[in-house]
Design a protein around this motif. Sequence first.
Motif, PDB file in Angstrom:
ATOM      1  N   PRO A 282       0.837  -1.202   0.000  1.00 16.88           N
ATOM      2  CA  PRO A 282       0.000   0.000   0.000  1.00 16.88           C
ATOM      3  C   PRO A 282       0.877   1.259   0.000  1.00 16.88           C
ATOM      4  N   PRO A 283       0.314   2.407  -0.437  1.00 18.73           N
ATOM      5  CA  PRO A 283       1.114   3.632  -0.585  1.00 18.73           C
ATOM      6  C   PRO A 283       1.925   3.982   0.659  1.00 18.73           C
TER       7      PRO A 283
ATOM      8  N   HIS B  17       5.933  10.407  -3.945  1.00 18.92           N
ATOM      9  CA  HIS B  17       5.186  10.862  -5.115  1.00 18.92           C
ATOM     10  C   HIS B  17       4.529  12.210  -4.817  1.00 18.92           C
ATOM     11  N   VAL B  18       4.924  13.234  -5.539  1.00 16.76           N
ATOM     12  CA  VAL B  18       4.235  14.533  -5.442  1.00 16.76           C
ATOM     13  C   VAL B  18       3.218  14.565  -6.573  1.00 16.76           C
ATOM     14  N   PRO B  19       1.925  14.413  -6.263  1.00 20.16           N
ATOM     15  CA  PRO B  19       0.952  14.123  -7.316  1.00 20.16           C
ATOM     16  C   PRO B  19       0.599  15.331  -8.172  1.00 20.16           C
ATOM     17  N   GLU B  20       0.010  15.016  -9.319  1.00 16.67           N
ATOM     18  CA  GLU B  20      -0.479  16.039 -10.231  1.00 16.67           C
ATOM     19  C   GLU B  20      -1.528  16.897  -9.525  1.00 16.67           C
ATOM     20  N   GLY B  21      -1.487  18.195  -9.779  1.00 15.48           N
ATOM     21  CA  GLY B  21      -2.477  19.083  -9.168  1.00 15.48           C
ATOM     22  C   GLY B  21      -2.206  19.345  -7.698  1.00 15.48           C
ATOM     23  N   ARG B  22      -1.039  18.947  -7.233  1.00 15.64           N
ATOM     24  CA  ARG B  22      -0.502  19.265  -5.889  1.00 15.64           C
ATOM     25  C   ARG B  22      -1.178  18.530  -4.746  1.00 15.64           C
ATOM     26  N   ARG B  23      -2.504  18.454  -4.762  1.00 10.12           N
ATOM     27  CA  ARG B  23      -3.217  17.717  -3.714  1.00 10.12           C
ATOM     28  C   ARG B  23      -2.766  18.099  -2.307  1.00 10.12           C
ATOM     29  N   LEU B  24      -2.688  19.418  -2.062  1.00  5.87           N
ATOM     30  CA  LEU B  24      -2.354  19.885  -0.716  1.00  5.87           C
ATOM     31  C   LEU B  24      -3.547  19.693   0.203  1.00  5.87           C
ATOM     32  N   PHE B  25      -3.303  19.747   1.509  1.00  9.12           N
ATOM     33  CA  PHE B  25      -4.398  19.755   2.465  1.00  9.12           C
ATOM     34  C   PHE B  25      -4.820  21.208   2.635  1.00  9.12           C
ATOM     35  N   GLY B  26      -5.799  21.615   1.798  1.00  8.95           N
ATOM     36  CA  GLY B  26      -6.110  23.029   1.627  1.00  8.95           C
ATOM     37  C   GLY B  26      -6.495  23.765   2.890  1.00  8.95           C
ATOM     38  N   LEU B  27      -7.165  23.075   3.806  1.00  6.85           N
ATOM     39  CA  LEU B  27      -7.637  23.744   5.019  1.00  6.85           C
ATOM     40  C   LEU B  27      -6.643  23.611   6.168  1.00  6.85           C
TER      41      LEU B  27
ATOM     42  N   THR C  42       3.051  16.967   7.979  1.00 12.36           N
ATOM     43  CA  THR C  42       2.357  15.745   7.565  1.00 12.36           C
ATOM     44  C   THR C  42       3.227  14.933   6.604  1.00 12.36           C
ATOM     45  N   GLY C  43       4.025  15.659   5.803  1.00 15.15           N
ATOM     46  CA  GLY C  43       4.924  14.969   4.881  1.00 15.15           C
ATOM     47  C   GLY C  43       5.918  14.074   5.590  1.00 15.15           C
ATOM     48  N   ALA C  44       6.234  14.407   6.840  1.00 12.62           N
ATOM     49  CA  ALA C  44       7.223  13.630   7.603  1.00 12.62           C
ATOM     50  C   ALA C  44       6.558  12.572   8.464  1.00 12.62           C
TER      51      ALA C  44
ATOM     52  N   LEU D 242      -9.364  15.410   4.722  1.00 16.13           N
ATOM     53  CA  LEU D 242      -9.349  16.346   3.602  1.00 16.13           C
ATOM     54  C   LEU D 242      -9.071  15.656   2.274  1.00 16.13           C
ATOM     55  N   ASP D 243      -8.172  14.664   2.275  1.00 13.40           N
ATOM     56  CA  ASP D 243      -7.808  13.999   1.018  1.00 13.40           C
ATOM     57  C   ASP D 243      -7.174  12.649   1.341  1.00 13.40           C
ATOM     58  N   ARG D 244      -7.988  11.618   1.214  1.00 15.04           N
ATOM     59  CA  ARG D 244      -7.543  10.290   1.636  1.00 15.04           C
ATOM     60  C   ARG D 244      -6.305   9.816   0.863  1.00 15.04           C
ATOM     61  N   ASP D 245      -6.341   9.956  -0.463  1.00 17.70           N
ATOM     62  CA  ASP D 245      -5.213   9.474  -1.256  1.00 17.70           C
ATOM     63  C   ASP D 245      -3.949  10.279  -0.983  1.00 17.70           C
ATOM     64  N   ALA D 246      -4.107  11.612  -0.905  1.00 16.99           N
ATOM     65  CA  ALA D 246      -2.938  12.446  -0.628  1.00 16.99           C
ATOM     66  C   ALA D 246      -2.366  12.079   0.737  1.00 16.99           C
ATOM     67  N   ALA D 247      -3.227  11.759   1.696  1.00 13.40           N
ATOM     68  CA  ALA D 247      -2.738  11.371   3.021  1.00 13.40           C
ATOM     69  C   ALA D 247      -1.941  10.078   2.938  1.00 13.40           C
ATOM     70  N   SER D 248      -2.422   9.128   2.155  1.00 14.79           N
ATOM     71  CA  SER D 248      -1.684   7.861   2.084  1.00 14.79           C
ATOM     72  C   SER D 248      -0.338   8.069   1.398  1.00 14.79           C
ATOM     73  N   LEU D 249      -0.252   9.064   0.509  1.00 11.13           N
ATOM     74  CA  LEU D 249       1.049   9.365  -0.109  1.00 11.13           C
ATOM     75  C   LEU D 249       2.007  10.009   0.894  1.00 11.13           C
ATOM     76  N   GLN D 250       1.496  10.459   2.039  1.00 10.44           N
ATOM     77  CA  GLN D 250       2.374  10.998   3.091  1.00 10.44           C
ATOM     78  C   GLN D 250       2.772   9.915   4.082  1.00 10.44           C
TER      79      GLN D 250
END
Lengths: 236, 295
Positions: free
Chosen positions: A71-72, A82-92, A101-103, B179-187
């Motif tokens: 799993p990812p 993987h830094v995904p297309e469209g950035r997919r930041l946690f906007g709020l 969160t990246g760490a 906020l974003d399940r897939d983006a979270a799993s990528l972290q």
Amino acid sequence: MALLEVDRLEVSYGDVQVLFDLSLRVEEGEVVSIIGGNGAGKSTLLRAISGLLRPRRGEIRFDGRPIQALPPERIVAEGLVHVPEGRRLFGLMSVEDNLRTGAYNPRAAAHEEETLERVFGLFPRLKERTAQMAMTLSGGEQQMLAIGRGLMARPRLLMLDEPSLGLAPIVIRSIFDTVRQVAAQGTTVLLVEQDVKHSLELSHRGYVLEHGRVVLEGPAAELLGNPHIRTAYLGI
Amino acid sequence: MIYLLEDAINGILMGSIYGLAALGLTLIFGVLKVINFAHGSLLMVGMYAAYWAVLLTGAHPYLALVIVLPLMFAFGYLLQAVVIQPIFKAEREVREPITVIIVTTGVWYILDNLGLLVFGPQYRNIQDNPLRGKMIEAGEMLISVPKLWGFCAALVTAALVWLFLQKTRMGRAVRATSLDRDAASLQGINPYRIYNIAFGLGTAVAGVAGVALVPFYNVFPTVGVLFDIKCFIIVVLGGLGSIGGALLGGMIIGVIESVGPQFMTATWTEAIVYGLFLGFLFLRPSGLFGVKYDW
Ligand SMILES: Nc1ncnc2c1ncn2[C@@H]1O[C@H](COP(=O)(O)OP(=O)(O)OP(=O)(O)O)[C@@H](O)[C@H]1O
Ligand SMILES: [Mg+2]
């Protein structure tokens, strides 16, 4: 042994096959570009490598170990980020919360503060905006944050999906400069781009994807001189 | 006039307990994006847990939290991990899977009937507990002591949940996943584990509401149904996923319920509550504090 090896990969969405018999490799320390038009399958390839999609056939090896069934979150922990297309930041969430969160993976968590300082060194703009909500950042700042968040995971291999998407030329240049810097500091980079000229200029090698297949591969300088690429992608 | 004020105050106190019950629902929804139809039943389980803990130990009702909190957290965690998660995995492409809602409805029926089977249909209450029937006299007003305790429990619980989400590493992971399940799993976050934790937390909060209710409220197998609809209305009123919204929404419902009957029959107050609910759905579907952007 290459750091990343993709071997005869096939990926489908439901009944629709998108990647066909796709093989590639990235050596440690390299910058490799994947170029191709809209719908060629570039993002699909990265999603399969990072574990968001399950390939239907084929093998993906990172550092010699097969990862296509992981799993990812496990793949990130191995150092493949993987830094995904469209950035997919946690906007709020704030800039700082996005970075931290990246760490999250255990390997990166042990060095969180140290990596944060390094990322702030690379992107001083982010340091001035630690408390700002990610969704209120400008497009360029958002891309910096997306890359910064990726770096927080302490990647051995960083995969960037169209980091130049939707940005002004001057911002694109600074993003590519950053990628060059990251690579110079020893991170291997797999770069997906439609900005063929800039990305090949900073890469060692490149792959050209069309309709889910690799149609051309070789050293970046060679690809830049290739007649097919010059007409189809560079418009010369 | 003074009676009106007294009703309003007691309404706010009771409403904060409704808000506490709704808080668990809003938490689970915020993360899983699924309305948990079993939430009232979880509250029922929490009330029975509190009831037996107090009855068997003879302790102060709020001391029962020591048992009820871990028990309810574990119950919610396992319920999600064992029963709900397989459905989520089967539908991993779907953002708001309807089948999960159907499963929670099944859980609701099973829990309520298990409650009936195990505890019988009778209404139970704890006659001799130090909070029951106690009143504080404030001037000419009488304020219910157990409801005042419930009010404090609601505020403290909401504050703790907020601190957990905002200030801890795990809380940050919960927010990221919501906020974003897939983006979270990528972290590096395992979203299914976060779902378990959110469900456990929401269930534990329902347990706190159970403890708050037991000193003055009857416990019976279908007690959850009384709270289910209120919780849904509160959550829509306050904004799905909002902690402050759940408390405020609860208090609004509490005041309408307690002050309303001074002016009209109780049936009409219910009509007002539903009217408010529909009005919000039409005019401001994101509720008082909901964020339009995502959730
Ligand atoms: N979730 C999905 N479900 C079904 N088909 C999809 C899905 N995502 C992508 N596709 C299809 O797969 C093909 C490859 O898409 P992909 O996003 O990988 O292309 P891309 O090379 O990244 O394109 P772009 O440069 O526009 O981002 C396209 O035909 C697309 O329509
Ligand atoms: Mg793409």
